[in-house]
Scaffold this motif. Structure first.
Motif, PDB file in Angstrom:
ATOM      1  N   GLU A 163      33.548  46.865  31.177  1.00 45.57           N
ATOM      2  CA  GLU A 163      33.609  46.118  32.436  1.00 45.57           C
ATOM      3  C   GLU A 163      33.193  47.080  33.538  1.00 45.57           C
ATOM      4  O   GLU A 163      33.863  48.094  33.762  1.00 45.57           O
ATOM      5  CB  GLU A 163      35.016  45.561  32.661  1.00 45.57           C
TER       6      GLU A 163
ATOM      7  N   TYR B  16      31.311  46.014  36.753  1.00 47.73           N
ATOM      8  CA  TYR B  16      31.115  45.520  38.120  1.00 47.73           C
ATOM      9  C   TYR B  16      32.106  44.398  38.441  1.00 47.73           C
ATOM     10  O   TYR B  16      32.584  43.708  37.541  1.00 47.73           O
ATOM     11  CB  TYR B  16      29.699  44.955  38.296  1.00 47.73           C
ATOM     12  N   ILE B  17      32.381  44.215  39.728  1.00 47.56           N
ATOM     13  CA  ILE B  17      33.058  42.991  40.181  1.00 47.56           C
ATOM     14  C   ILE B  17      32.259  42.400  41.342  1.00 47.56           C
ATOM     15  O   ILE B  17      31.648  43.141  42.129  1.00 47.56           O
ATOM     16  CB  ILE B  17      34.525  43.226  40.607  1.00 47.56           C
TER      17      ILE B  17
ATOM     18  N   LEU C  14      43.860  42.830  40.026  1.00 49.15           N
ATOM     19  CA  LEU C  14      43.199  42.647  38.744  1.00 49.15           C
ATOM     20  C   LEU C  14      43.664  43.803  37.872  1.00 49.15           C
ATOM     21  O   LEU C  14      43.243  44.945  38.058  1.00 49.15           O
ATOM     22  CB  LEU C  14      41.674  42.686  38.887  1.00 49.15           C
TER      23      LEU C  14
ATOM     24  N   VAL D 155      41.568  46.095  33.962  1.00 45.49           N
ATOM     25  CA  VAL D 155      40.124  45.911  33.784  1.00 45.49           C
ATOM     26  C   VAL D 155      39.492  47.261  33.445  1.00 45.49           C
ATOM     27  O   VAL D 155      40.063  48.319  33.711  1.00 45.49           O
ATOM     28  CB  VAL D 155      39.436  45.308  35.039  1.00 45.49           C
TER      29      VAL D 155
ATOM     30  N   VAL E 110      34.230  39.481  36.914  1.00 52.75           N
ATOM     31  CA  VAL E 110      34.072  40.837  36.394  1.00 52.75           C
ATOM     32  C   VAL E 110      32.870  40.821  35.451  1.00 52.75           C
ATOM     33  O   VAL E 110      32.741  39.922  34.617  1.00 52.75           O
ATOM     34  CB  VAL E 110      35.344  41.284  35.639  1.00 52.75           C
TER      35      VAL E 110
ATOM     36  N   ASP F 131      30.077  42.977  32.740  1.00 57.04           N
ATOM     37  CA  ASP F 131      29.909  44.161  31.894  1.00 57.04           C
ATOM     38  C   ASP F 131      28.658  44.931  32.322  1.00 57.04           C
ATOM     39  O   ASP F 131      28.010  44.572  33.311  1.00 57.04           O
ATOM     40  CB  ASP F 131      29.897  43.772  30.405  1.00 57.04           C
TER      41      ASP F 131
ATOM     42  N   LEU G  62      32.689  49.418  39.627  1.00 56.24           N
ATOM     43  CA  LEU G  62      33.991  50.030  39.391  1.00 56.24           C
ATOM     44  C   LEU G  62      33.837  51.512  39.103  1.00 56.24           C
ATOM     45  O   LEU G  62      32.841  51.935  38.518  1.00 56.24           O
ATOM     46  CB  LEU G  62      34.688  49.347  38.202  1.00 56.24           C
TER      47      LEU G  62
ATOM     48  N   THR H  81      36.901  35.768  34.893  1.00 55.37           N
ATOM     49  CA  THR H  81      36.880  35.352  36.296  1.00 55.37           C
ATOM     50  C   THR H  81      38.310  35.162  36.800  1.00 55.37           C
ATOM     51  O   THR H  81      39.144  34.579  36.113  1.00 55.37           O
ATOM     52  CB  THR H  81      36.109  34.028  36.448  1.00 55.37           C
TER      53      THR H  81
END
Lengths: 290, 405
Positions: free
Chosen positions: A167, A169-170, A158, A161, A125, A127, A98, A135
């Motif tokens: 947070e 990464y996805i 989403l 976030v 998602v 950290d 992200l 999720t």
């Protein structure tokens, strides 16, 4: 009869134009309107999935690609994409980092549908330590019909976030459960009839089989203060939110103490966009102390 | 308001429009519409257009036509909703930049503007039916590639639509249809339809359209004909090859007898009082044989009017629009059309049209729009040697855009 000669010449010209634009150059950016029938049919995609060797052992090893704020990210998933053994089964995936922002993010995810197939996304998602924070299951992504600017798709936002929450990464993938399901579409003839105020033909709607491969489009926007109450249904841990509050309030106090008042005011706005109810009072108290 | 706000915060234009089809947020204005417009020439002056309801419309539309439609749900409470819908339609000759519309009768205009819809559709008040009143496009049935509306009673009216009754749904409507502002009399259509009768995998819809001439006492005393006109329609819709086939049988008498030969469908009537009858059989559809890159729109119809005073009139038309997908956003489109018939004392009519087009579109399907198409077309009149500025055939070439949303 000369009319027929003109027609013949036109036909030849069209054929030449057709050949030119019909070829697809590898490596070129995909067109704005993407169609998922550029990907293999579900049967082949399932075969590719079962034959694939997982790329990585843990979330930390996944090949993450960087997302930019307000910049389209498009991904045409084919057999060359990596797979991973998720808890819900092996799956092709797209792993994304992200963008950095003080504001919480709204991540728009579209999975483009063809008449017969679609990739049903599940999104986890992570950290900064690659631990899952929440999720978004595949039923969070809803079917939308084609419109002037968008193809048929599964779509979900989403909301809220990252920001001050840890947070980072996805990972977009699909579960074994969702792979055996399908999505009911609305027949294009019915969409046309509705759009043009015609009697809607009484025919069954097609189902798009869920495929391990598909076409994804991701678009990230920062949340503005006005819509900060629009939180995604998946709640972030309360404990971590309090920790983020304490951290940002400390940043505000320090900025005021060092005379960086304008920066402190921005931090207050960012904090409030993240849902803070204490940042403004912290700022005022800090200023009074000066 | 909640939903609306978010939509505009995220992507001002695209998402707002994307939200329009099928998704209903309580207060968002839905923007729908349609247009076609372009540029063209013929081998004999400007582009020449004719007979598109007989041999097809591809490369055979010389005008700009647009519909602008706004809908908004004004009320939503306890399962009761009210939606207002408005639509203006506009048409111009498409011959230059400045095309004035609606000149108020001084003939300076090259275009017209028409108020086609302004209605309220209410749900949740009468069972599962829609209660409606106002000007409305009412359950229009058409054949897209020949622009033929064979069952269309749109107009100012009121009705109850889609009421569950037995196996199907019943719709009742009262719609004014004389289109005459000068006379004190009027004409009223009573439209009864029963849809959704299952027949195997097919679905049958039947309808009665009954038009009553409502004369003034003076017109009545003067002996003006006031015979009622009837149109009966039965339509069998069958899902085949990823699409549908519709088989339609229609019968008309008095004013609606003329609709059978002259491409009507409830929008207008011919003269009444002569005891004329007519019928029409239509078979049309859009299919995807093989389920792949090839799609086909097709239609064949035969219509006949038995004219008590003069000769009988007939029309036979066969058309097809095959489409071959080249990529997901490009395709080749062809249109082939043939018709023959007679026009009473004016003699026989007939001809063929052959059109090829290359198109860029927002998607691979038959219905995908917007689309920009380059077309080349030859039309040949079999009966009239001077149909096209002194010649029996014409070649047209041009570019056209078409969109609906």
């Amino acid at each position: 009869m000369k009319s027929w000669w003109y027609l013949a010449v036109s036909l030849i010209s069209f054929t030449l134009v057709g050949c030119e634009s019909g070829s697809i150059v590898p490596g070129e950016s995909p067109p704005t309107v993407l169609m998922s029938n550029t990907t293999p049919i579900p049967k082949e995609a399932n075969k590719l999935l079962s034959l694939s060797t997982p790329c990585c052992k843990s979330f930390a090893d996944l090949p993450y690609r960087e997302l930019k704020l307000e910049s389209s990210f498009e991904s045409v998933m084919d057999g060359s994409y990596p797979t991973f053994n998720f808890d819900s089964g092996k799956s092709f995936f797209v792993a994304l980092q992200l963008p950095k922002s003080n504001r919480p993010l709204s991540v728009e995810i579209q999975s483009v549908a063809a008449e017969d197939r679609v990739f049903a996304p599940t999104v986890v998602v992570l950290d900064s330590n690659f631990q899952p924070t929440r999720t978004f299951n595949s039923d969070y992504f809803k079917y939308k019909t084609a419109s002037m600017f968008r193809p048929e798709r599964l779509e979900g936002y989403l909301d809220g976030v990252a920001g001050f929450k840890d947070e980072t990464y996805i990972v977009i993938y699909s579960t074994s459960d969702s792979l055996v399901q399908s999505t009911q579409m609305i027949h294009p003839a019915k969409q046309f009839a509705k759009g043009r105020n015609l009697a809607i033909p009484d025919i069954p709607d097609p189902f798009a089989k869920h495929s391990p491969l598909g076409v994804l489009a991701v678009y990230v926007t920062p949340t503005s203060i006005d819509n900060r109450e629009e939180k995604a249904p998946q709640q972030f841990s309360k404990e971590k939110e309090v920790a983020a509050d304490i951290y940002i309030n400390e940043q505000i106090r320090r900025a005021v103490a060092e005379g960086r008042i304008e920066e402190a005011m921005h931090l207050v706005e960012d904090a409030e966009a993240n849902g803070s109810t204490t940042a403004r009072k912290t700022f005022i108290d800090a200023v009074k102390k000066q | 308001m909640k939903n609306n706000k978010r939509v505009f915060a995220i992507a001002p234009l695209a998402t707002a429009v994307a939200a329009s089809l099928f998704t209903l947020s309580a207060s968002a204005v839905e923007f729908h519409g349609y247009f076609r417009s372009g540029v063209g020439v013929s081998d004999n002056g400007s582009q020449q257009c004719a007979n598109n309801q007989h041999w097809g419309r591809l490369g055979n539309e010389c005008e700009t036509y647009a519909e602008v439609d706004f809908q908004q749900e004004l009320y939503n409470r306890d399962g009761k909703t009210m939606k207002v819908e408005t639509m203006w339609a506009m048409v111009t000759d498409q011959n230059g930049d400045w095309e004035p519309m609606g000149d108020g009768g001084d003939n300076s205009a090259q275009g017209t503007i028409s108020l086609r819809q302004f209605n309220i559709q209410a749900k949740g008040y009468i069972g599962d039916a829609t209660l409606w009143a106002g000007k409305r496009f009412y359950q229009r049935h058409d054949i897209h590639h020949i622009d033929l509306f064979y069952w269309d009673t749109s107009g100012p009216g009121a009705g109850i639509e889609g009421l569950s009754a037995g196996v199907g749904k019943l719709s009742l409507a009262w719609i004014r249809a004389d289109g005459d502002g000068d006379s004190n009399s009027n004409a009223n259509n009573i439209d009864v339809r029963y849809a959704g009768i299952p027949l195997g995998s097919s679905s049958l819809e039947v309808g009665l359209l009954y038009r009553i001439e409502n004369l003034t006492d003076a017109e009545d005393d003067a002996g003006q004909a006031d015979d009622a006109s009837t149109m009966l329609t039965a339509e069998l819709t069958t899902p085949i090859m990823g699409g549908f086939n519709k088989l339609v049988g229609q019968f008309g008498d008095e004013g609606y007898a003329w609709a059978m030969r002259y491409n009507g469908g409830g929008q207008w009537v011919g003269s009444v009082g002569a005891g004329n009858t007519g019928f029409r059989v239509i078979n049309h559809g859009v299919i995807k044989p093989g389920g792949g890159a090839f799609e086909l729109g097709y239609a064949a119809y035969y219509g006949m009017t038995e004219d008590g005073d003069n000769d009988d009139r007939e029309i036979l038309s066969v058309t097809a629009r095959p489409m071959v997908k080249l990529t997901d956003t490009t395709r080749a489109i062809f249109e082939v059309g043939y018709f023959q018939g007679d026009h009473g004392s004016f003699g026989d009519v007939g001809g063929t049209k052959l059109t090829a087009a290359y198109a860029w579109s927002a998607g691979p399907g038959y219905w995908a729009r917007p689309e920009i198409r380059v077309f080349a077309s030859v039309m040949t009149d079999d009966e009239n040697d001077t149909a096209f500025r002194g010649e029996d055939s014409v070649f047209n070439f041009g570019v056209q855009a078409e969109a609906w949303w």
